[in-house]
Design a protein around this motif. Structure first.
Motif, short mmCIF file in Angstrom:
data_model
loop_
_atom_site.label_atom_id
_atom_site.label_comp_id
_atom_site.label_asym_id
_atom_site.label_seq_id
_atom_site.Cartn_x
_atom_site.Cartn_y
_atom_site.Cartn_z
N ASP A 479 0.85 -1.18 0.00
CA ASP A 479 0.00 0.00 0.00
C ASP A 479 0.90 1.25 0.00
N ASN A 481 0.24 4.22 0.58
CA ASN A 481 -0.03 5.11 1.72
C ASN A 481 0.87 4.80 2.92
N TYR A 522 -1.52 7.87 7.39
CA TYR A 522 -1.75 6.48 6.97
C TYR A 522 -3.07 5.98 7.54
N SER A 526 -6.25 4.44 5.29
CA SER A 526 -6.39 3.01 5.04
C SER A 526 -7.23 2.34 6.11
N ARG A 538 -0.27 -5.01 8.39
CA ARG A 538 -0.65 -3.65 8.81
C ARG A 538 -0.61 -3.52 10.34
#
Ligand code: ARG
Length: 564
Positions: A479, A481, A522, A526, A538
């Motif tokens: 990702d 981001n 972030y 997300s 994550r």
């Protein structure tokens, strides 16, 4: 795996041997824009040796570089730009941080050698100033940074507990003081006596003679004089310690100026033996005109020693006692000349370790643009600042999170943390204006903002019912981001090194602000808790952020509450 090392390694395979690994490491830059990659190597220095234009060199080198471990490698003008493989990088860095936890970034480079840190060092019977606060928190942070890098800090509170002012204090106390008042509020009352002494002495110069006589009695070890001196010292110290407790700062030594009383003769004799002492109008001085410095006044005509005499004795004592690798003095920049003299005299005495002495100077704190001054009544009382900061923090918590447990404790951590952080986020040489409202804001570039970001990360982790992310093999995140945050996490060891090189806690403070901000962005962009195959990666990222933020705050001497 450090991706900068990877860049260095691949470059070293294709660059001429004359360019060492160290040189390459030094030359590598971090591009301002991510369009230019994550690392860049400028080829200008090769132009002479290879007799080619830098842009040609760059494009030729790019052809030769092994690109498998990167997303891509490109030349742009005179630069070679490296784009790291983001999935591989996140996987590596997150594994490293989860494994090393609070040890992430640790090194053994200090080889356990001692570094003395002369810090805080307020003057007895006077209020601790904002300058002493700066010295305390900067010194404390440096001690934590160097500990992480394998040094052993020795925190020394070189109290200003000697000098003619104690003679004045005794005279004033005997004339106008009371034991009760001193016990009740030592510093306020001792300061009052001292101020009154100066007022009265203008009319009655005989008071000065009495003061000199009393100080002489202290120096000669007279029982009564010594007892009073000791008592003033203890009462003041009690109050200073209350502030140190609030700040969470401890010391390894309280050997102040008085401690060197019986060590001064040796210094004076040594200076004499080495032919450095000259007489000037009845006083003994070391002439430093060759170094463009005013003379170091070692002994007054009445035989009294001075601040620098005691610092010479202290420096020699510290070298003997601690065999320091470095000897740091965290003292305001108004004493720059003093420390230059100190180093120069030690150097003239033949001590090559004088090179290891470093004056860690810092700028002034002002209010409303004005210099603080005890005499002009333009003072900031540290205790009051901490009180105000704590109650402001409590107010904010009541508004934002009224159900929080341990509100009072958290308010303390946030309030004190705000004051400390505010001080440390400024480059230490800069002067800054003190504005309490500014200090305890939860938003913007403040300590509470970093604390809050960390608490937010921890609250995300509390929402998941397992810790599988701690043992997940694949922690790749693709990702975009997340990339900025991941890169920042990977930079932490470099940040530590820079903070050490410059003895600059602000490097850590600014870094923690950037990491907090990047993480919040972030988080806004997300769905961290979404159920897909990258969820654990994550969560590992969130955990890593909290580890590094907690650690950064700890390096500044600031607490990281788990909830706020
Ligand atoms: N007591 C001094 C002051 O308040 C600072 C002492 C700094 N340390 C030293 N070794 N000279 O100005």
């Amino acid at each position: 795996m450090d991706f900068k090392n990877l860049v260095v390694e691949e470059l070293s395979k294709v660059l001429p041997e004359t360019i060492t690994i160290e040189k390459i490491t030094d030359l590598i830059e971090i591009p301002k824009s991510s369009d230019l990659g994550d690392y860049a190597f400028p080829t200008f220095i090769l132009a002479k040796e290879l007799h080619k234009a830098p842009n040609i060199i760059a494009s030729e080198l790019v052809e030769k570089i092994e690109k498998d471990s990167f997303e891509k490698v490109e030349s742009k003008g005179a630069y070679i730009n490296f784009f790291t493989d983001k999935s591989a990088y996140s996987n590596d860095i997150l594994h490293i941080i989860l494994t090393e936890n609070m040890n992430y970034g640790n090194t053994q480079q200090g080889e356990n050698r001692n570094v003395t840190i002369d810090m805080s060092s307020p003057n007895i019977a006077k209020p601790m100033s904002m300058g002493h606060l700066r010295s305390t928190v900067i010194g404390n942070s440096i001690s934590k940074i160097i500990t992480k890098l394998g040094y052993n800090p020795v925190k020394i509170n070189h109290l200003g507990d000697w000098g003619t002012q104690f003679g004045k204090l005794i005279v004033a106390y005997k004339l106008w003081g009371s034991e009760e008042d001193v016990k009740k509020d030592p510093i306020t009352n001792l300061l009052k006596y001292y101020v009154k002494f100066h007022e009265e002495a203008e009319e009655k110069p005989e008071l000065d003679d009495q003061a000199r006589a009393w100080f002489k009695r202290i120096e000669d070890g007279d029982q009564e004089a010594l007892q009073l001196w000791k008592w003033f010292r203890e009462e003041s110290l009690k109050e200073f310690n209350r502030i140190y407790d609030r700040l969470g700062v401890t010391f390894d030594s309280y050997n102040g100026e008085a401690f060197y009383n019986d060590k001064m003769d040796d210094v004076v004799n040594e200076l004499e033996d080495k032919g450095l002492l000259v007489e000037s109008r009845g006083a003994e001085i070391v002439d430093l005109s060759d170094e463009n410095l005013s003379p170091a006044l070692i002994k007054k005509s009445d035989g009294a020693t001075l601040y620098i005499t005691r610092d010479l004795a202290a420096a020699i004592y510290r070298k003997k006692t601690y065999d320091f690798a470095k000897s740091l003095y965290v003292v305001g920049q108004e004493q720059t000349e003093h420390f230059k003299k100190l180093k120069t005299v030690l150097n003239l005495m033949g001590y090559d370790w004088s090179d290891d002495i470093e004056h860690i100077q810092f700028g002034l704190i002002t209010t409303g643009g004005k210099k603080l001054s005890t005499r002009k009544g333009n003072v900031i009382l540290l205790d009051e600042v901490l009180n105000d900061a704590e109650s402001l923090a409590l107010k904010q918590i009541e508004e934002k999170n009224p159900k929080l447990e341990n509100k009072e404790l958290v308010a303390k951590q946030v309030g004190v943390g705000a004051v400390v952080f505010h001080d440390l986020k400024n480059e230490r040489r800069d002067s800054f204006d003190f504005d309490l409202q500014e200090v305890v804001r939860f938003e913007g570039e403040t300590g509470p903002y970093v604390q809050y970001s960390n608490a937010r990360a921890l609250s995300i982790l509390r929402k998941v019912d397992n810790e599988d992310y701690l043992s997940t093999d694949n922690l790749s995140i693709n990702d975009s981001n997340a990339w900025d945050t991941i890169k920042l996490l990977g930079n932490f060891p470099d940040v530590l090194q820079r903070a050490l090189r410059e003895y600059e806690p602000s490097v850590i403070a600014k870094y923690s602000l950037r990491l907090a901000k990047s993480f919040n962005q972030y988080y806004a962009h997300s769905k961290i808790l979404a159920d897909d195959e990258q969820k654990n990666a994550r969560l590992a990222l969130v955990k890593s952020v909290s580890i590094v933020l907690t650690m950064s705050l700890a390096l500044l001497g600031v607490n990281a509450p788990e909830e706020m």
